[in-house]
Design a protein around this motif. Structure first.
Motif, PDB file in Angstrom:
ATOM      1  N   GLU A  10     -82.649  76.451  28.366  1.00  0.00           N
ATOM      2  CA  GLU A  10     -81.689  77.311  29.052  1.00  0.00           C
ATOM      3  C   GLU A  10     -81.982  78.787  28.806  1.00  0.00           C
ATOM      4  O   GLU A  10     -81.980  79.597  29.733  1.00  0.00           O
ATOM      5  N   LYS A  11     -82.247  79.143  27.556  1.00  0.00           N
ATOM      6  CA  LYS A  11     -82.578  80.534  27.225  1.00  0.00           C
ATOM      7  C   LYS A  11     -83.887  80.926  27.900  1.00  0.00           C
ATOM      8  O   LYS A  11     -84.013  82.019  28.450  1.00  0.00           O
ATOM      9  N   TYR A  12     -84.865  80.026  27.865  1.00  0.00           N
ATOM     10  CA  TYR A  12     -86.158  80.290  28.491  1.00  0.00           C
ATOM     11  C   TYR A  12     -85.969  80.500  29.996  1.00  0.00           C
ATOM     12  O   TYR A  12     -86.524  81.429  30.578  1.00  0.00           O
ATOM     13  N   LYS A  13     -85.156  79.655  30.603  1.00  0.00           N
ATOM     14  CA  LYS A  13     -84.888  79.764  32.032  1.00  0.00           C
ATOM     15  C   LYS A  13     -84.214  81.099  32.356  1.00  0.00           C
ATOM     16  O   LYS A  13     -84.555  81.750  33.351  1.00  0.00           O
ATOM     17  N   GLU A  14     -83.286  81.533  31.527  1.00  0.00           N
ATOM     18  CA  GLU A  14     -82.632  82.831  31.716  1.00  0.00           C
ATOM     19  C   GLU A  14     -83.647  83.969  31.631  1.00  0.00           C
ATOM     20  O   GLU A  14     -83.610  84.906  32.435  1.00  0.00           O
ATOM     21  N   GLN A  15     -84.538  83.884  30.648  1.00  0.00           N
ATOM     22  CA  GLN A  15     -85.547  84.936  30.482  1.00  0.00           C
ATOM     23  C   GLN A  15     -86.540  84.932  31.647  1.00  0.00           C
ATOM     24  O   GLN A  15     -86.958  85.998  32.095  1.00  0.00           O
ATOM     25  N   LEU A  16     -86.900  83.740  32.134  1.00  0.00           N
ATOM     26  CA  LEU A  16     -87.775  83.655  33.310  1.00  0.00           C
ATOM     27  C   LEU A  16     -87.119  84.345  34.501  1.00  0.00           C
ATOM     28  O   LEU A  16     -87.764  85.119  35.208  1.00  0.00           O
ATOM     29  N   ALA A  17     -85.839  84.052  34.716  1.00  0.00           N
ATOM     30  CA  ALA A  17     -85.116  84.660  35.836  1.00  0.00           C
ATOM     31  C   ALA A  17     -85.025  86.175  35.667  1.00  0.00           C
ATOM     32  O   ALA A  17     -85.176  86.927  36.638  1.00  0.00           O
ATOM     33  N   GLN A  18     -84.798  86.620  34.443  1.00  0.00           N
ATOM     34  CA  GLN A  18     -84.700  88.057  34.183  1.00  0.00           C
ATOM     35  C   GLN A  18     -86.029  88.741  34.482  1.00  0.00           C
ATOM     36  O   GLN A  18     -86.062  89.774  35.163  1.00  0.00           O
ATOM     37  N   LEU A  19     -87.136  88.167  34.010  1.00  0.00           N
ATOM     38  CA  LEU A  19     -88.436  88.765  34.262  1.00  0.00           C
ATOM     39  C   LEU A  19     -88.761  88.717  35.756  1.00  0.00           C
ATOM     40  O   LEU A  19     -89.258  89.697  36.319  1.00  0.00           O
ATOM     41  N   SER A  20     -88.461  87.608  36.385  1.00  0.00           N
ATOM     42  CA  SER A  20     -88.721  87.473  37.810  1.00  0.00           C
ATOM     43  C   SER A  20     -87.980  88.539  38.613  1.00  0.00           C
ATOM     44  O   SER A  20     -88.522  89.134  39.540  1.00  0.00           O
ATOM     45  N   GLU A  21     -86.730  88.809  38.224  1.00  0.00           N
ATOM     46  CA  GLU A  21     -85.947  89.839  38.905  1.00  0.00           C
ATOM     47  C   GLU A  21     -86.510  91.241  38.629  1.00  0.00           C
ATOM     48  O   GLU A  21     -86.525  92.101  39.519  1.00  0.00           O
ATOM     49  N   MET A  22     -86.982  91.470  37.420  1.00  0.00           N
ATOM     50  CA  MET A  22     -87.530  92.786  37.067  1.00  0.00           C
ATOM     51  C   MET A  22     -88.767  93.123  37.909  1.00  0.00           C
ATOM     52  O   MET A  22     -89.002  94.287  38.216  1.00  0.00           O
ATOM     53  N   ILE A  23     -89.538  92.105  38.245  1.00  0.00           N
ATOM     54  CA  ILE A  23     -90.786  92.369  38.957  1.00  0.00           C
ATOM     55  C   ILE A  23     -90.694  92.076  40.466  1.00  0.00           C
ATOM     56  O   ILE A  23     -91.673  92.271  41.191  1.00  0.00           O
ATOM     57  N   ARG A  24     -89.529  91.638  40.901  1.00  0.00           N
ATOM     58  CA  ARG A  24     -89.364  91.335  42.327  1.00  0.00           C
ATOM     59  C   ARG A  24     -89.508  92.625  43.134  1.00  0.00           C
ATOM     60  O   ARG A  24     -88.862  93.624  42.860  1.00  0.00           O
ATOM     61  N   VAL A  25     -90.368  92.575  44.129  1.00  0.00           N
ATOM     62  CA  VAL A  25     -90.575  93.734  45.016  1.00  0.00           C
ATOM     63  C   VAL A  25     -89.464  93.725  46.042  1.00  0.00           C
ATOM     64  O   VAL A  25     -89.236  92.727  46.712  1.00  0.00           O
ATOM     65  N   LYS A  26     -88.768  94.840  46.123  1.00  0.00           N
ATOM     66  CA  LYS A  26     -87.613  94.923  47.028  1.00  0.00           C
ATOM     67  C   LYS A  26     -87.954  95.675  48.288  1.00  0.00           C
ATOM     68  O   LYS A  26     -88.810  96.417  48.412  1.00  0.00           O
TER      69      LYS A  26
END
Length: 124
Positions: free
Chosen positions: A108-124
């Motif tokens: 769960e923590k790993y999944k949260e961190q994956l989502a956080q990193l994914s959002e940080m690098i998402r090109v908008k």
């Protein structure tokens, strides 16, 4: 990300640009990776986080392509303006670089961190 977070010269950008080129180049390990069956794939990436991992890789490629355009311009000031973000991305990536993806511990923590990193690098 570490190099970009501390870039002081155009030469630093040239080095980082080469690293980005390397990440954007297809890996020769990609084809053998495609031949894995479901059971073998489950041993590499827990099914409960597989979609998150795939999303991260998709966002990573788009982010690196966007970053490549900036690096190709040798825009040192533009890179330096983003140094805090590069440093944050690097720190989070280092936290994710452990054995949890294989062992399934603390998913769960790993999944949260994956989502956080994914959002940080998402090109908008």
């Amino acid at each position: 990300m570490k190099k970009l977070g501390s870039a002081q010269t155009v030469e630093d950008l040239i080095y980082a640009n080469g690293m980005v080129d390397g990440y954007l180049t297809s890996s020769s390990l990609f084809v053998p990776g495609m031949t894995l069956n479901e059971s073998e794939l489950n041993q590499i990436v827990d099914p409960s986080i597989r979609e998150d991992v795939l999303t991260l890789f998709k966002n990573k490629k788009a982010y690196l392509q966007d970053l490549k355009r900036l690096l190709d311009k040798k825009d040192l000031s533009g890179i330096q303006e983003r140094k805090d973000k590069f440093n944050d991305i690097y720190k989070l990536e280092r936290q994710l670089n452990d054995d949890r993806i294989v062992t399934g511990k603390d998913n769960e923590k790993y999944k949260e961190q994956l989502a956080q990193l994914s959002e940080m690098i998402r090109v908008k």
